[in-house]
Every structure is written in C-alpha cells, then in structure tokens.
Design a protein around this motif. Structure first.
Motif, short mmCIF file in Angstrom:
data_model
loop_
_atom_site.label_atom_id
_atom_site.label_comp_id
_atom_site.label_asym_id
_atom_site.label_seq_id
_atom_site.Cartn_x
_atom_site.Cartn_y
_atom_site.Cartn_z
N GLU A 129 19.37 -4.83 -23.18
CA GLU A 129 17.90 -4.86 -23.08
C GLU A 129 17.35 -6.26 -23.31
O GLU A 129 16.51 -6.74 -22.54
CB GLU A 129 17.32 -3.87 -24.09
N PHE A 130 17.83 -6.93 -24.35
CA PHE A 130 17.29 -8.24 -24.69
C PHE A 130 17.57 -9.25 -23.57
O PHE A 130 16.68 -10.04 -23.20
CB PHE A 130 17.90 -8.75 -26.00
N TYR A 131 18.77 -9.23 -23.02
CA TYR A 131 19.16 -10.22 -22.00
C TYR A 131 18.97 -9.73 -20.57
O TYR A 131 19.35 -10.42 -19.63
CB TYR A 131 20.61 -10.64 -22.22
N ARG A 132 18.42 -8.52 -20.43
CA ARG A 132 18.12 -7.98 -19.10
C ARG A 132 19.39 -7.94 -18.23
O ARG A 132 19.42 -8.48 -17.12
CB ARG A 132 17.01 -8.79 -18.41
N LEU A 133 20.41 -7.27 -18.74
CA LEU A 133 21.69 -7.16 -18.04
C LEU A 133 21.77 -5.80 -17.36
O LEU A 133 21.35 -4.79 -17.92
CB LEU A 133 22.85 -7.31 -19.02
N ASP A 134 22.33 -5.77 -16.17
CA ASP A 134 22.43 -4.55 -15.38
C ASP A 134 23.75 -3.86 -15.68
O ASP A 134 24.75 -4.03 -14.96
CB ASP A 134 22.32 -4.88 -13.89
N VAL A 135 23.76 -3.08 -16.74
CA VAL A 135 24.99 -2.42 -17.19
C VAL A 135 25.55 -1.48 -16.12
O VAL A 135 26.76 -1.36 -15.95
CB VAL A 135 24.74 -1.64 -18.50
N ALA A 136 24.65 -0.85 -15.38
CA ALA A 136 25.10 0.11 -14.36
C ALA A 136 25.93 -0.54 -13.27
O ALA A 136 26.72 0.13 -12.59
CB ALA A 136 23.88 0.81 -13.74
N PRO A 140 38.48 2.76 -28.85
CA PRO A 140 38.74 1.83 -27.75
C PRO A 140 37.83 2.01 -26.54
O PRO A 140 37.68 1.08 -25.74
CB PRO A 140 40.20 2.10 -27.39
N ASP A 141 37.22 3.16 -26.38
CA ASP A 141 36.36 3.40 -25.21
C ASP A 141 34.90 2.98 -25.43
O ASP A 141 34.11 3.00 -24.48
CB ASP A 141 36.40 4.88 -24.81
N LEU A 142 34.54 2.65 -26.65
CA LEU A 142 33.15 2.30 -26.94
C LEU A 142 32.75 1.05 -26.16
O LEU A 142 33.33 -0.02 -26.34
CB LEU A 142 32.97 2.05 -28.43
N PRO A 143 31.74 1.13 -25.28
CA PRO A 143 31.34 -0.04 -24.49
C PRO A 143 30.75 -1.15 -25.37
O PRO A 143 29.96 -0.88 -26.27
CB PRO A 143 30.28 0.51 -23.53
N ILE A 144 31.15 -2.38 -25.07
CA ILE A 144 30.70 -3.55 -25.82
C ILE A 144 30.14 -4.59 -24.86
O ILE A 144 30.72 -4.85 -23.81
CB ILE A 144 31.88 -4.17 -26.62
N ILE A 145 29.02 -5.17 -25.24
CA ILE A 145 28.56 -6.42 -24.63
C ILE A 145 28.58 -7.46 -25.75
O ILE A 145 27.89 -7.29 -26.75
CB ILE A 145 27.15 -6.29 -24.03
N ASP A 146 29.38 -8.48 -25.59
CA ASP A 146 29.45 -9.54 -26.59
C ASP A 146 28.35 -10.55 -26.27
O ASP A 146 28.46 -11.30 -25.31
CB ASP A 146 30.82 -10.22 -26.55
N PRO A 147 27.28 -10.62 -27.09
CA PRO A 147 26.12 -11.44 -26.74
C PRO A 147 26.16 -12.86 -27.27
O PRO A 147 25.13 -13.53 -27.24
CB PRO A 147 24.98 -10.65 -27.40
N HIS A 148 27.35 -13.31 -27.73
CA HIS A 148 27.35 -14.66 -28.31
C HIS A 148 28.76 -15.24 -28.35
O HIS A 148 29.57 -14.90 -29.21
CB HIS A 148 26.79 -14.64 -29.72
N VAL A 181 35.19 -4.37 -23.56
CA VAL A 181 34.13 -5.38 -23.42
C VAL A 181 33.67 -5.41 -21.96
O VAL A 181 34.39 -5.86 -21.08
CB VAL A 181 34.63 -6.77 -23.87
N LEU A 182 32.47 -4.93 -21.73
CA LEU A 182 31.92 -4.87 -20.38
C LEU A 182 31.49 -6.24 -19.87
O LEU A 182 31.69 -6.58 -18.70
CB LEU A 182 30.71 -3.93 -20.33
N ALA A 183 30.85 -7.02 -20.76
CA ALA A 183 30.26 -8.29 -20.33
C ALA A 183 30.03 -9.16 -21.55
O ALA A 183 30.13 -8.70 -22.70
CB ALA A 183 28.93 -8.05 -19.60
N THR A 184 29.72 -10.42 -21.30
CA THR A 184 29.44 -11.36 -22.39
C THR A 184 28.23 -12.22 -22.03
O THR A 184 27.82 -12.30 -20.87
CB THR A 184 30.64 -12.30 -22.66
#
Length: 358
Positions: free
Chosen positions: A347-354, A35-43, A69-72
């Motif tokens: 990386e692909f979408y240039r998202l600022d995870v920090a 459950p703690d694994l960070p996810i960015i849903d890219p689609h 889910v951090l971001a989409t």
C-alpha cells in the motif's frame, strides 16, 4: 558554513563492518517458519564497494533461503552516482542503475522475486524549490518504479556516533530550505523515508505534523542508539525515551514505520561480536519490545518488517532475520500478518501485488 557544520564535515560517516561470511556460515541453517507467508521486503540496498559487493546475484542468494519473498524495494545508499554533470543531479545515476537491475529481475531470469519493484533515491531537499527539477528527472529515470526520496538526517553530538552519509545539519528538519524542498514531494506523488537517531524523533514529529498530506515512513524503528555517551550501558533509559517519542510520532496518521534495522553497530546490541551468529530466537527476544511498541502505537497497517540488507547482515542471515520477525508476529491473526509482511509495504509503495508471479 557555520563552525558547527565545519566540524561535522570532518566527522566520520555512519558505517558498519563488512559482513563476516565465515562467521555467518558457521551457523547451522534454520527451518523456515511459515514458508508460504508472502513477504515484500521494503528496505534493502545494492552497491559495489571495496570488500563488500552486494548486487542482484548477492541479493537473490540471500532471498533464496526459503522465505516467500514476492518483491523488494530498493532504498538509496549513494550507489552508482553519475561521475559528471551538475552535483545535484549525480544521484539520478542511482535511479538509472537500480531501474536496470529491476528490469533484469522482471525478466524472470533470476527467479520469481521482483527485486527493486520500488525505488527510493536521494535528492538534496536543502536545495529548496530548486529540487523539483531533480525530482522530475528521477521520475523520468525510474518510471512507475520510482516511489520517493530519502534524505538521511541521522545526527548526534556524540563523536563516537557517525553521521548519515548525507552529512546532515543537526537542525535540518526545521530549516526553511529543507521544508521548501520537502513540500515538493507530495504534489508529485512521492513519499519520504526518514532515517534518524532516536533523540531526533521529536523534531521529526514536528516535521510530519507540518506536512500531513505527505506519506512518510520512519526507517529502523527510529534509530535507538546503543553506543557512545550517553547511550552505551543505558539501554533501559534509552528505551524509555525512545518509547515516549514513538508514541508522539504515531499521532501523525501520515507516518508509517519499518520494523527492522536493529542489527547495525550503532544500535549497540553487538550480535556481530558473538562467537557464533544468533538464532532467530535470540534476535526475537531482543527486538520484540521495540517492534511490539511500534505495532501498539501505529497499528499493523502502518508497520512493515524490513531486512535492511546488507547493512544488517553483520548480525545474521536473511533467513534468520525473517524467522525472527515471524516469531515476533506469531500471535497475530492471518490478516495482521498479511499487513505486517506484505500488505502495508504494498500500500505505501503502490506495488501491484496481483501482478507478481506465484
């Protein structure tokens, strides 16, 4: 318009049944894996259609199942186009709409997930050089969130298989008009999303090789077909053909691939016809050969898991999907999991995870 184009214009667009909420609710909930694994849903998509509303509330209800889910990233779907003005600028309305949703999400009112932190919209690349004005307007409307363009190309001669909503030409990737429009993306720092069916992968590989500086992501593992002649009932033959083409596409280092999108009707797995929704084990067993083939040839730093919701929702819940992805990646190292579930997308979408809240 050629005779073939006129015939294609009358063919149905590719579409799924609406998700069966009663059927989905009939499945017992699964415990969340890692459950703690960070996810960015890219689609994923957003829309308000007859009997199928999927806006921020619905997206967040799916995300709230327990995965981190951090971001989409929002991907175009002909939603909220402008009702007036030039036809070629109508898709700007989608960017305006989604950027507003992203601002709502960024307020924190709807939870920690930053929905639509990346936006990919449509511009008709068949406009050739003239598409640059449309691209510039998208950039103004979406600001830093606007990342690129998807001009869906999915086409197949089988009349049982619907065409992309863009009503593409069968030879679109090779036309001078399309390539002139495509050439406008990289100088503006924009990426390209490729949605097609697996028999088109070789033509796509040629396009990618012709524009090595343009970052491209192949949607839905390249669209292996499982319905219509000659694909239905020939899963092994389709897989072999798809696998060979994927190997060729992966030779282009500018191409990435999204691992997902196999819950659609067009793939022919027919999960939606089961008496009860599949478990994550069921999904992982069927999808594993496709995802592992992509990971083998592209490497984890050019692969990203995707939900493709709500399109894929006909075959299972958001929670079940991400559990299935985690099962498939269970043997990977921590670094490789980080790439597959969030790093490659960031990386692909240039998202600022920090900058995302934790």
């Amino acid at each position: 318009m050629t005779d073939a184009q006129a015939i294609d214009a009358k063919r149905p667009r590719s579409n799924n049944p609406n998700p069966n909420t009663t059927w989905l609710a009939s499945k017992r909930s699964e415990a969340i894996i890692e459950p703690d694994l960070p996810i960015i849903d890219p689609h994923h998509h957003l829309w308000d259609r007859a009997g199928n509303r999927y806006l921020l509330d619905e997206l967040m209800a799916d995300i709230s199942g327990g995965h981190n889910v951090l971001a989409t990233v929002f991907i175009e779907c002909s939603s909220m186009y402008r009702a007036s003005g030039p036809r070629e600028t109508a898709p700007i309305g989608e960017t305006e709409f989604v950027n507003g949703i992203a601002a709502m999400s960024a307020s924190g009112t709807y939870g920690l997930t930053r929905a639509c932190d990346g936006i990919v919209s449509f511009a008709d690349l068949m406009l050739g050089d003239r598409v640059e004005d449309v691209l510039q307007e998208h950039i103004r409307a979406g600001g830093e969130r606007f990342k690129g363009i998807r001009h869906a190309a999915a086409w197949d001669p089988s009349e049982e298989i619907g065409l992309s909503h863009t009503n593409p030409r069968s030879d679109m990737f090779s036309t001078n008009e399309f390539r002139a429009g495509f050439a406008r993306l990289q100088p503006l720092g924009l990426t390209f999303e490729a949605w097609l069916y697996h028999p088109q992968l070789d033509a796509f590989a040629d396009l990618a090789a012709a524009f090595p500086e343009t970052k491209i992501v192949l949607n839905h593992v390249g669209g292996p077909l499982g319905i219509g002649a000659p694909y239905a009932g020939h899963r092994d033959e389709v897989f072999a053909t798809w696998q060979e083409s994927i190997r060729a596409v992966a030779q282009n280092p500018n191409v990435y691939v999204k691992l997902g999108g196999l819950g659609m009707k067009v793939n022919g797995f027919d999960f939606h016809k089961l008496p009860a929704p599949p478990t994550s084990e069921d999904l992982a067993k069927v999808w594993r050969p496709y995802f592992e083939t992509c990971i083998e040839h592209f490497g984890v730093r050019r692969c990203m898991f995707e939900s493709n919701f709500p399109v894929d929702k006909i075959s299972g819940s958001y929670t079940t999907y991400w559990n299935a992805f985690k099962r498939i990646a269970s043997g990977a190292s921590a670094d490789d999991k980080a790439a597959l579930f969030s790093g490659t997308a960031a990386e692909f979408y240039r998202l600022d995870v920090a900058a995302y809240p934790s």
